[in-house]
Scaffold this active site. Structure first.
Site, PDB file in Angstrom:
ATOM      1  N   THR A   1       0.630  -1.114   0.165  1.00 33.51           N
ATOM      2  CA  THR A   1       0.602   0.007  -0.094  1.00 33.51           C
ATOM      3  C   THR A   1       1.020   1.071  -0.267  1.00 33.51           C
ATOM      4  OG1 THR A   1      -1.635   1.229   1.330  1.00 33.51           O
ATOM      5  CG2 THR A   1      -0.103  -0.166   2.512  1.00 33.51           C
ATOM      6  N   ASP A   2       0.453   2.276  -0.452  1.00 36.59           N
ATOM      7  CA  ASP A   2       0.779   3.652  -0.497  1.00 36.59           C
ATOM      8  C   ASP A   2       1.241   3.793   1.192  1.00 36.59           C
ATOM      9  OD1 ASP A   2      -1.865   4.237  -0.349  1.00 36.59           O
ATOM     10  OD2 ASP A   2      -1.798   6.117  -1.359  1.00 36.59           O
TER      11      ASP A   2
END
Ligand code: NAD
Ligand code: DAU
Length: 330
Positions: free
Chosen positions: A123-124
Site C-alpha cells: 500500500t502507499d
C-alpha cells in the site's frame, strides 16, 4: 495458469478474481480466505459456480494449509490482510500477525515450491505522509500506524525473499481504492451508506487530510498488468492522480445524495492521522498501464451500486459492525 489468490473474499481481492476469471478463461483461481469480519462470501456469489474457481477457508498464517495450496501453483497474489487503520489502533497484534507473519508464511511456501511469481499487494501508506510532492518507489518507508507498519513489514520481508532467496517477488503499492463491495468501515462506503440511512457522517479532525483516490477496477487492471508485464524484484506504485481532501469527497457525496452540510459531524481526530498521501506512478505508466475510469463517473457509479445493493451492506451494518460503529462514533 494456476493462480492462488489470498484474501479474495475482501473488497479488492473479490473484484480482482472476478476480473481475472472474466478475462482469462484458461486460468484456474484458488481463493484462500479466513473469512474475517471483512471477508464476505456474498462478494463472489456470482462466480461461486465457475468451474475455474475454487474456495478454501483458511488462514495465511497456517503453514500446513498454505504449503498444500501453494504447491502446484504458478502465481501467488497476496491480498489477505487486516486493512483498517482505526482497528489497528485498537488491536495492533492482529495486524502484525496477518500482515507480517502471514506474508512470511506464504513466502516460505513459495520459496519451497519454486513459484514463478509472487505478487505482494502492499500500500502507499507504507511511505507515510508527505506535505509536498509525491512518493516514488525509491522513497523511504515511514509508516505511522500499526496497520501501515505491519504492511511495511510484509512488504520488506517480501523484498528480502527476492534478494536473499530469489523468490520472484513483485510489490504493488496502490493508493486509496473505492468501488463496489468495499466494507462500510472505510470512508466512502461508510459515508454513502450513512447518508442513505439518513445518518450523519463522522469527519475526523478538520477534514483537510488528503487521499489519492483510485477506482478498484483500475487497481485490478494494474495488478493484472503487473502480473503479466512487471519485472521481478520491482516495486510499482499504482495511482490515478485524484487527490482530494476528505471534506471535498464528503461534499461530493452530499450533493450526489441530495443532502446538505447539516449531515456532517466533525469528530475527534484519528491518532497519528496521516495528513496527505500522494504517489507518483510514472514507473508503471511508462510500462504501458493507464487508469481507464474518470474519477467523477466512477464515484457516481459507486454511489449507485450502494443504492442498488442495500441488502449487501445492511446485513453487515446490522451485525458485528454495529458494535464497532457504536464504540467509535457514538
Ligand atoms: P479487505 O479488508 O476488504 O479484505 C481483506 C480480506 O483478507 C478479507 O476477505 C479477509 O477475510 C481476508 N483475511 C484477513 N486476514 C486473513 C488471514 N489471516 N488469512 C486469510 N485471509 C485473511 O481488504 P481490501 O481493502 O480488499 O485490501 C486488500 C489488500 O490491498 C490488502 O493487502 C490491503 O493492505 C491492500 N490495499 C488496500 C487498499 C484500499 O484502499 N482498500 C489500498 C492499497 C492496498
Ligand atoms: O492508502 C491506501 C490505504 O487506504 C489502504 O492501504 C488501507 O487499507 C485503506 O483502509 C485506506 O486507508 P485510509 O486510512 O486512508 O482509509 P480510510 O477510509 O480509513 O480513511 C480515509 C480518510 O478519511 C482518512 O483521512 C481518515 C478519514 N476518515 C475515515 C473514516 C473511516 C474520516 O474522516 N471519517 C471516517 O469515519
Amino acid at each position: 495458469m494456476q493462480v492462488l489468490v489470498t484474501g479474495g473474499l475482501g473488497f479488492i481481492g473479490s473484484n480482482f478474481i472476478r476480473h481475472i476469471l472474466g478475462k482469462y478463461p484458461q486460468y484456474n483461481v484458488t481463493n484462500l480466505d479466513k473469512i474475517t469480519y471483512a471477508g464476505n462470501p456474498e462478494n463472489l456469489r456470482d462466480i461461486e459456480k465457475n468451474k475455474n474457481y475454487s474456495f478454501v477457508k483458511g488462514d495465511i498464517c497456517d503453514a500446513k494449509i498454505v504449503d498444500k495450496l501453494v504447491e502446484g501453483k504458478d502465481i501467488v497474489l497476496n491480498f489477505a490482510a487486516e486493512t483498517h487503520v482505526d482497528r489497528s489502533i485498537d488491536d495492533p497484534k492482529r495486524f502484525i500477525r496477518t500482515d507480517v507473519d502471514g506474508t512470511h508464511t506464504l513466502l516460505e511456501a513459495s520459496r519451497k515450491h519454486n513459484i514463478k511469481k509472487f505478487i505482494q499487494v502492499s500500500t502507499d501508506e507504507v511511505y507515510g505522509s508527505i506535505e509536498k510532492g509525491s512518493f516514488t518507489e525509491e522513497s523511504a518507508l515511514q509508516p505511522n500506524s500499526p496497520y501501515s507498519a505491519s504492511k511495511a513489514g510484509g512488504d520488506l520481508i517480501a523484498r528480502s525473499y527476492n534478494k536473499t532467496f530469489g523468490v520472484p517477488v513483485i510489490i504493488t503499492r496502490s493508493s486509496n481504492n473505492f468501488g463496489q463491495y468495499q466494507y462500510p468501515e472505510k470512508l466512502l462506503p461508510l459515508f454513502i451508506t450513512n447518508l442513505l440511512e439518513g445518518k450523519k457522517v463522522p469527519v475526523y479532525g478538520d477534514g483537510l487530510n488528503v487521499r489519492d483516490w483510485l477506482y478498484v477496477i483500475d487497481n485490478c487492471e494494474a495488478i493484472d498488468f503487473i502480473m503479466h508485464k512487471g519485472a521481478i524484484g520491482e516495486i510499482y506504485n499504482i495511482g490515478a492522480d485524484n487527490e482530494k481532501t476528505n471534506i471535498e469527497i464528503t461534499k461530493l457525496l452530499l450533493s450526489e445524495l441530495g443532502k446538505d452540510e447539516s449531515s456532517i459531524e466533525y469528530v475527534k481526530d484519528r491518532p497519528g492521522h496521516d495528513r496527505r498521501y500522494s504517489i507518483n506512478s510514472s514507473k508503471l505508466r511508462k510500462l504501458g498501464w493507464r487508469p481507464r475510469f474518470k474519477f467523477e463517473q466512477a464515484l457516481k457509479d459507486t454511489v449507485k451500486w450502494y443504492k442498488n445493493n442495500q441488502n449487501w451492506w445492511k446485513k453487515i451494518k446490522s451485525g458485528e459492525y454495529k458494535e464497532y460503529y457504536r464504540k467509535h462514533y457514538y
